[in-house]
Design a protein around this motif. Structure first.
Motif, PDB file in Angstrom:
ATOM      1  N   UNK A   1       1.032  -1.012  -0.250  1.00  0.00           N
ATOM      2  CA  UNK A   1       0.134  -0.001   0.378  1.00  0.00           C
ATOM      3  C   UNK A   1       0.478   0.943   0.121  1.00  0.00           C
ATOM      4  N   UNK A   2       1.027   2.049  -1.448  1.00  0.00           N
ATOM      5  CA  UNK A   2       2.039   3.214  -1.198  1.00  0.00           C
ATOM      6  C   UNK A   2       1.114   3.924  -1.524  1.00  0.00           C
ATOM      7  N   UNK A   3       2.194   5.310  -1.644  1.00  0.00           N
ATOM      8  CA  UNK A   3       1.434   6.723  -1.222  1.00  0.00           C
ATOM      9  C   UNK A   3       2.251   8.084  -2.370  1.00  0.00           C
ATOM     10  N   UNK A   4       1.976   8.744  -2.367  1.00  0.00           N
ATOM     11  CA  UNK A   4       2.625  10.136  -2.732  1.00  0.00           C
ATOM     12  C   UNK A   4       4.178  10.475  -1.662  1.00  0.00           C
ATOM     13  N   UNK A   5       3.095  10.086  -1.045  1.00  0.00           N
ATOM     14  CA  UNK A   5       4.183  11.324   0.704  1.00  0.00           C
ATOM     15  C   UNK A   5       5.297  10.396   0.772  1.00  0.00           C
ATOM     16  N   UNK A   6       4.722   9.142   0.016  1.00  0.00           N
ATOM     17  CA  UNK A   6       6.269   7.902   0.224  1.00  0.00           C
ATOM     18  C   UNK A   6       7.844   8.627  -0.400  1.00  0.00           C
ATOM     19  N   UNK A   7       7.072   9.018  -1.472  1.00  0.00           N
ATOM     20  CA  UNK A   7       8.320  10.040  -2.925  1.00  0.00           C
ATOM     21  C   UNK A   7       9.071  10.265  -2.123  1.00  0.00           C
ATOM     22  N   UNK A   8       9.342  11.631  -1.084  1.00  0.00           N
ATOM     23  CA  UNK A   8      10.146  12.530  -0.690  1.00  0.00           C
ATOM     24  C   UNK A   8      10.805  11.531   0.345  1.00  0.00           C
ATOM     25  N   UNK A   9      10.388  10.407   1.303  1.00  0.00           N
ATOM     26  CA  UNK A   9      11.637   9.873   1.884  1.00  0.00           C
ATOM     27  C   UNK A   9      12.239   9.545   1.416  1.00  0.00           C
ATOM     28  N   UNK A  10      11.957   8.606   0.208  1.00  0.00           N
ATOM     29  CA  UNK A  10      11.999   7.038  -0.268  1.00  0.00           C
ATOM     30  C   UNK A  10      13.718   7.765  -1.583  1.00  0.00           C
ATOM     31  N   UNK A  11      13.028   8.998  -2.042  1.00  0.00           N
ATOM     32  CA  UNK A  11      14.490   9.531  -2.974  1.00  0.00           C
ATOM     33  C   UNK A  11      15.272   9.822  -1.654  1.00  0.00           C
ATOM     34  N   UNK A  12      14.992  10.031  -0.671  1.00  0.00           N
ATOM     35  CA  UNK A  12      15.800  10.963  -0.122  1.00  0.00           C
ATOM     36  C   UNK A  12      16.848  10.181  -0.071  1.00  0.00           C
ATOM     37  N   UNK A  13      16.388   9.045   0.677  1.00  0.00           N
ATOM     38  CA  UNK A  13      17.313   7.382   1.429  1.00  0.00           C
ATOM     39  C   UNK A  13      17.933   7.055  -0.228  1.00  0.00           C
ATOM     40  N   UNK A  14      17.668   7.438  -1.143  1.00  0.00           N
ATOM     41  CA  UNK A  14      17.984   6.801  -2.381  1.00  0.00           C
ATOM     42  C   UNK A  14      19.805   7.695  -2.525  1.00  0.00           C
ATOM     43  N   UNK A  15      19.218   9.291  -2.111  1.00  0.00           N
ATOM     44  CA  UNK A  15      20.280  10.346  -3.068  1.00  0.00           C
ATOM     45  C   UNK A  15      21.020  10.100  -1.745  1.00  0.00           C
ATOM     46  N   UNK A  16      20.984   9.551  -1.005  1.00  0.00           N
ATOM     47  CA  UNK A  16      22.131   9.134   0.967  1.00  0.00           C
ATOM     48  C   UNK A  16      21.995  10.376   1.698  1.00  0.00           C
ATOM     49  N   UNK A  17      20.554  10.901   1.842  1.00  0.00           N
ATOM     50  CA  UNK A  17      20.882  12.210   2.624  1.00  0.00           C
ATOM     51  C   UNK A  17      19.787  12.352   3.653  1.00  0.00           C
ATOM     52  N   UNK A  18      20.435  12.643   4.932  1.00  0.00           N
ATOM     53  CA  UNK A  18      19.307  12.677   5.578  1.00  0.00           C
ATOM     54  C   UNK A  18      18.388  13.854   6.370  1.00  0.00           C
ATOM     55  N   UNK A  19      16.976  13.604   5.720  1.00  0.00           N
ATOM     56  CA  UNK A  19      16.046  14.792   6.452  1.00  0.00           C
ATOM     57  C   UNK A  19      15.865  15.621   8.047  1.00  0.00           C
ATOM     58  N   UNK A  20      15.540  16.838   7.942  1.00  0.00           N
ATOM     59  CA  UNK A  20      15.447  17.160   8.445  1.00  0.00           C
ATOM     60  C   UNK A  20      15.171  16.734   9.905  1.00  0.00           C
ATOM     61  N   UNK A  21      15.357  15.919  11.055  1.00  0.00           N
ATOM     62  CA  UNK A  21      14.609  15.949  12.164  1.00  0.00           C
ATOM     63  C   UNK A  21      13.865  16.137  13.005  1.00  0.00           C
TER      64      UNK A  21
END
Length: 462
Positions: A344-364
């Protein structure tokens, strides 16, 4: 002072050795390959769940996107966050459900936005945006195609709205937004006339793909790339040329028109896929195809657009309005010719997923509504832990968009409207077509799901 020649010779050897070592280290660092993938996100406009051969269409011809699915994985439970355009698009950029930023419907004129308690454009002062996240991680970023997150000129948008580049794009060329268009570089008012230009409407997929191919050619090998290719098609107006219509002569006028547009868009997506392969970028380029909502309930789409039997259409928060195609291709990574009907997937999942692929941390302290779904790119299923929410403020009682809200948790989805005391509960895994309302027999579950929605509602701007 007496000079010792042997001492100077030894000192020279030491210095040269140190320089040589340093240069060797620099060469090693310089030669280190960046293995992070290029990411291309193709987001069509009003392309229904059943508007592709691989999702069940028997009349429309989409060989290139079908081939993409055969070379990757297609998903049957990917959700957008609204049954209309702007809210869905905002969730891609922010990783938030759109109501968090008062994006309740599509961005329109300023007076209409005010009546809807909406801003005139997507908040441009958030600490995190998807493109800016990728940009900071060292990606070259671009957005080509539809924007519709504010701007575009009167009466359709605010001429003072920020350009897409404000949100983190190195390059952008858009319609339904401010910034460079294909009709000159003026911010406004040129964009408002594009939908009235028959030739542009016929060519919109071609020119957006042309721009994308050119961007990739200019930047390949320099740094990883993140590109949004947001197609206009098959949103109205639809004015395909006679050549584009030819394959569908003999069908009804609506089907001929609609299928001609889909086939043309599919052809140009195929050109992009072929160009990526020719440039030798297949192995390290993640390509996703999806749509912003279900097929429209007006124009040629009313007859020809397909949800493959899912209930509802564009605007509705039934499955037919918010479940859309989602195809992922990444050679030697994502499994070929696979169908995932459980994640079960959603558009809200794209940001954290792409950030993970870019090997970068999101602001906590930036609380993402989505989840990292990177596991699906490693050929595993994904077990959702966070619920999905939908809000719709412009209800019509005697229609499929009567529901003011919906929530999905696990297999269960609740739609409700407290003003008319109406509730519908479905087990989506067993009843994906939302035919059997089981709310009366599951009062406790209805109460639990409604409680989740109300708790979430308290977090929203008043």
């Amino acid at each position: 002072m007496r000079i010792n020649p042997l001492k100077h010779i030894m000192l020279g050897v030491v210095v040269m050795t140190m320089l040589s070592c340093n240069n060797t280290k620099k060469e090693v660092v310089a030669e280190k390959e960046d293995t992070r993938p290029n990411i291309i996100f193709i987001f069509a406009d009003d392309w229904g769940f059943g508007d592709l051969g691989v999702y069940g269409s028997t009349e429309v011809v989409t060989p290139n996107i079908d081939k993409m699915a055969a070379e990757g994985t297609r998903y049957t439970q990917f959700h957008v966050t609204s049954g209309v355009c702007s809210p869905s698009r905002s969730s891609v950029i922010t990783g938030h459900f759109p109501a968090r930023h008062r994006v309740h419907g599509h961005f329109a004129g300023n007076e209409v936005n005010a009546k809807r308690n909406m801003p005139n454009y997507l908040n441009d002062s958030l600490p995190v945006y998807l493109p800016k996240t990728m940009q900071k991680a060292g990606y070259k970023t671009a957005h080509f195609g539809k924007w519709h997150l504010g701007g575009g000129g009167k009466p359709h948008g605010d001429p003072s709205a920020p350009e897409p580049k404000t949100y983190g794009y190195d390059e952008a060329r858009v319609w339904n937004g401010n910034g460079p268009t294909w009709k000159g570089d003026q911010k406004w008012p040129t964009t408002r006339f594009m939908d009235t230009d028959t030739l542009w409407v016929q060519s919109s997929s071609k020119i957006a793909v042309d721009e994308t191919i050119d961007f990739i050619k200019r930047n390949k090998g320099k740094q990883p790339m993140y590109v949004n290719l947001w197609l206009k098609d098959p949103h109205t107006p639809l004015w395909p040329s006679e050549a584009q219509r030819e394959s569908f002569k003999g069908l009804s006028p609506n089907k001929e028109t609609y299928y001609a547009v889909l086939k043309d868009a599919d052809f140009h997506v195929g050109r992009l896929l072929e160009s990526i392969s020719e440039m030798g970028l297949d192995d390290n380029t993640l390509i996703i195809f999806s749509s912003d909502n279900g097929p429209a309930a007006y124009g040629p789409s009313l007859e020809a657009g397909s949800t493959a039997g899912l209930k509802g259409r564009k605007v509705d928060i039934y499955e037919g309005g918010v479940v859309v195609p989602f195809i992922v291709k990444w050679k030697n990574h994502v499994q070929e010719n696979k169908v995932d009907s459980t994640s079960v997937l959603s558009t809200v999942d794209l940001l954290p997923t792409f950030a993970s692929l870019a090997e970068t941390e999101l602001q906590k302290d930036y609380n993402i509504d989505g989840e990292n779904i990177r596991s699906i790119l490693e050929n595993n299923s994904f077990k959702r832990t966070k619920p999905l929410f939908w809000e719709w403020r412009f209800t019509k009682e005697n229609s499929n968009h009567w529901a003011q809200g919906a929530v999905r948790k696990g297999d269960w989805k609740l739609l409700f409207n407290e003003k008319i005391n109406k509730e519908e509960l479905y087990n989506i895994s067993k009843d994906p077509f939302e035919k059997t309302n089981v709310a009366e027999n599951n009062e406790q579950l209805v109460s639990e799901l409604k409680g989740l929605w109300k708790d979430w509602k308290k977090e929203l701007p008043k």
